[in-house]
Write an enzyme that holds these catalytic residues in place. Sequence first.
Site, PDB file in Angstrom:
ATOM      1  CE1 TYR A  10      -4.294   7.330  -0.414  1.00 48.84           C
ATOM      2  CE2 TYR A  10      -5.445   9.108   0.167  1.00 48.84           C
ATOM      3  CZ  TYR A  10      -5.377   7.910   0.064  1.00 48.84           C
ATOM      4  OH  TYR A  10      -6.507   7.103   0.234  1.00 48.84           O
TER       5      TYR A  10
ATOM      6  CB  SER B 230     -10.142   7.899  -1.235  1.00 51.29           C
ATOM      7  OG  SER B 230     -10.391   8.832  -0.397  1.00 51.29           O
ATOM      8  CB  ALA B 231     -14.665  10.385   0.096  1.00 55.93           C
TER       9      ALA B 231
ATOM     10  CG  ASP C  49       6.245  -3.974  -4.108  1.00 54.34           C
ATOM     11  OD1 ASP C  49       6.741  -3.471  -3.236  1.00 54.34           O
ATOM     12  OD2 ASP C  49       5.660  -3.145  -4.879  1.00 54.34           O
TER      13      ASP C  49
ATOM     14  CE1 TYR D 117      -9.911  -0.697  10.571  1.00 55.30           C
ATOM     15  CE2 TYR D 117      -9.941   1.143   9.063  1.00 55.30           C
ATOM     16  CZ  TYR D 117     -10.467   0.340  10.078  1.00 55.30           C
ATOM     17  OH  TYR D 117     -11.550   0.853  10.552  1.00 55.30           O
TER      18      TYR D 117
ATOM     19  CE  LYS E 224      -5.895   5.324  -2.915  1.00 57.98           C
ATOM     20  NZ  LYS E 224      -5.925   3.649  -2.827  1.00 57.98           N
TER      21      LYS E 224
ATOM     22  CG  ASP F  38      -8.733  18.906   7.648  1.00 53.55           C
ATOM     23  OD1 ASP F  38      -8.240  17.994   7.041  1.00 53.55           O
ATOM     24  OD2 ASP F  38      -8.759  18.719   9.012  1.00 53.55           O
TER      25      ASP F  38
ATOM     26  CG  ASN G 124       4.902  -4.066   0.351  1.00 57.82           C
ATOM     27  OD1 ASN G 124       3.837  -3.982   1.379  1.00 57.82           O
ATOM     28  ND2 ASN G 124       5.252  -3.247  -0.240  1.00 57.82           N
ATOM     29  CG  LEU G 125       3.856  -8.535   5.234  1.00 62.50           C
ATOM     30  CD1 LEU G 125       4.479  -9.528   6.174  1.00 62.50           C
ATOM     31  CD2 LEU G 125       2.327  -8.648   5.812  1.00 62.50           C
ATOM     32  CB  SER G 126       5.291  -1.583   3.129  1.00 58.21           C
ATOM     33  OG  SER G 126       3.906  -1.432   2.555  1.00 58.21           O
TER      34      SER G 126
ATOM     35  CG  PHE H 106      -7.697  -3.761  -0.031  1.00 63.39           C
ATOM     36  CD1 PHE H 106      -8.902  -2.698   0.424  1.00 63.39           C
ATOM     37  CD2 PHE H 106      -8.160  -5.058   0.042  1.00 63.39           C
ATOM     38  CE1 PHE H 106     -10.064  -3.220   0.451  1.00 63.39           C
ATOM     39  CE2 PHE H 106      -9.585  -5.445   0.327  1.00 63.39           C
ATOM     40  CZ  PHE H 106     -10.377  -4.430   0.602  1.00 63.39           C
TER      41      PHE H 106
END
Length: 343
Positions: A150, A126-127, A60, A13, A154, A299, A34-36, A82
């Site tokens: 996740y 990432s924030a 990869d 994206y 990071k 959240d 790697n188009l995963s 990315f």
Amino acid sequence: MKNKILVTGGAGYIGTHTCIALHESGYEIVIYDNLSNSSYEAINRVSNLIGQSIEFIEGDIRDAGKLKEIFNLHEFFGVIHFAGLKAVGESVAKPLMYYDNNVSGTITLLAVMAEFGVKNLVFSSSATVYGDPETLPINETSPRSATNPYGQSKLTVEHVLEDLAAADKEWSLITLRYFNPVGAHESGQIGEDPSDIPNNLMPFISQVAVGRRDKLSIFGNDYPTIDGTGVRDYIHVTDLAQGHVAALDHLQQQTHAAGFLPINLGTGRGSSVLELVNAFSKVNKIDIPYQFAARRAGDIASCYASADKAQELLGWQAKLSITNMCEDTWRWQSMNPDGYNTK
Ligand code: NAD
Ligand code: UD1
């Protein structure tokens, strides 16, 4: 001046949008993916948009041998990195897969870069590394923490980059902390294409709009915010892409290596879930049915950036509005109801 860039995860994206921005700014690109979580179709569309075929290598980041072959063939100025996995829920269920892809993969990439003396990196952070922020807006010196694998992956990579910069002063390691990327290329040809039920708000809204989902569940309406729903700093993916160009341009101009350099990419403004839903409905003249549901585990109430450092150091600031984000998301979704699988 060397201007060839290896873009890992360039078929995804944010990667596809950034490749277009890089091309428009005169950079040469090689995509490694790697188009995963992406497809050839995305790469075809980028080639069509830039009017020439883009160089793509399927592979990869954990494959050191393949990376070395590529570094032998090309003389890179730097790498935009990315490639990685990004689904929070999946990371809780499959932590090893996340640490392997995001942490081991990055270490493999860095080792190959070091071997070939390519020491300019722009990393997708990432924030999420700010956890539940104590003060708003969030600046780059705010405390960091993680609440899921996740986010931890990071944060771990950030620590690796800090240690690397301390050990070897030749590295420039720009760590871009994205706030909430949304929107799509203005052509409607490329955009976000979740393979599963969307986890994130904007893709969920647009799938409701196109009839793929009945209604949106709004997770919590009792937060201490303007209307009780969660507040985030939504940033148009085209602005985000320009942030990467600005980061590379900055490195091109430097006479000394930058070391570990974390920079927020956000607009500096927060919007609530209800504000975004209402904006989408109004701009695109589509009703978005919704219901209030329980808060989602993990959240936080509010999160928005101080974007001052990006402005001061890179001369970058977000230009596109919530209206642009809603219009462009809908153009992409309505032209491609099934994402890249649309016939
Ligand atoms: P994406 O899934 O669309 O793109 C990531 C790309 O990396 C995909 O094309 C995927 O096939 C590829 N990839 C994954 N693992 C790989 C591996 N081991 N080797 C080679 N290629 C691999 O995601 P995106 O939204 O474009 O995100 C890009 C980066 O930005 C990710 O690192 C993500 O964690 C980070 N990020 C994204 C967001 C967001 O909301 N989209 C927010 C903050 C940070
Ligand atoms: C989420 C991730 C974060 C990741 C980011 C980008 C969690 C807890 N956090 O951030 O780690 O970096 O995506 O991939 O998953 N919302 C709804 N209904 C929905 C979806 C979302 O009400 O169906 C609300 C959320 O409660 C939140 C806001 O919309 O208030 C934005 O959510 P989302 O797009 O998932 O982003 P984040 O939660 O900020």
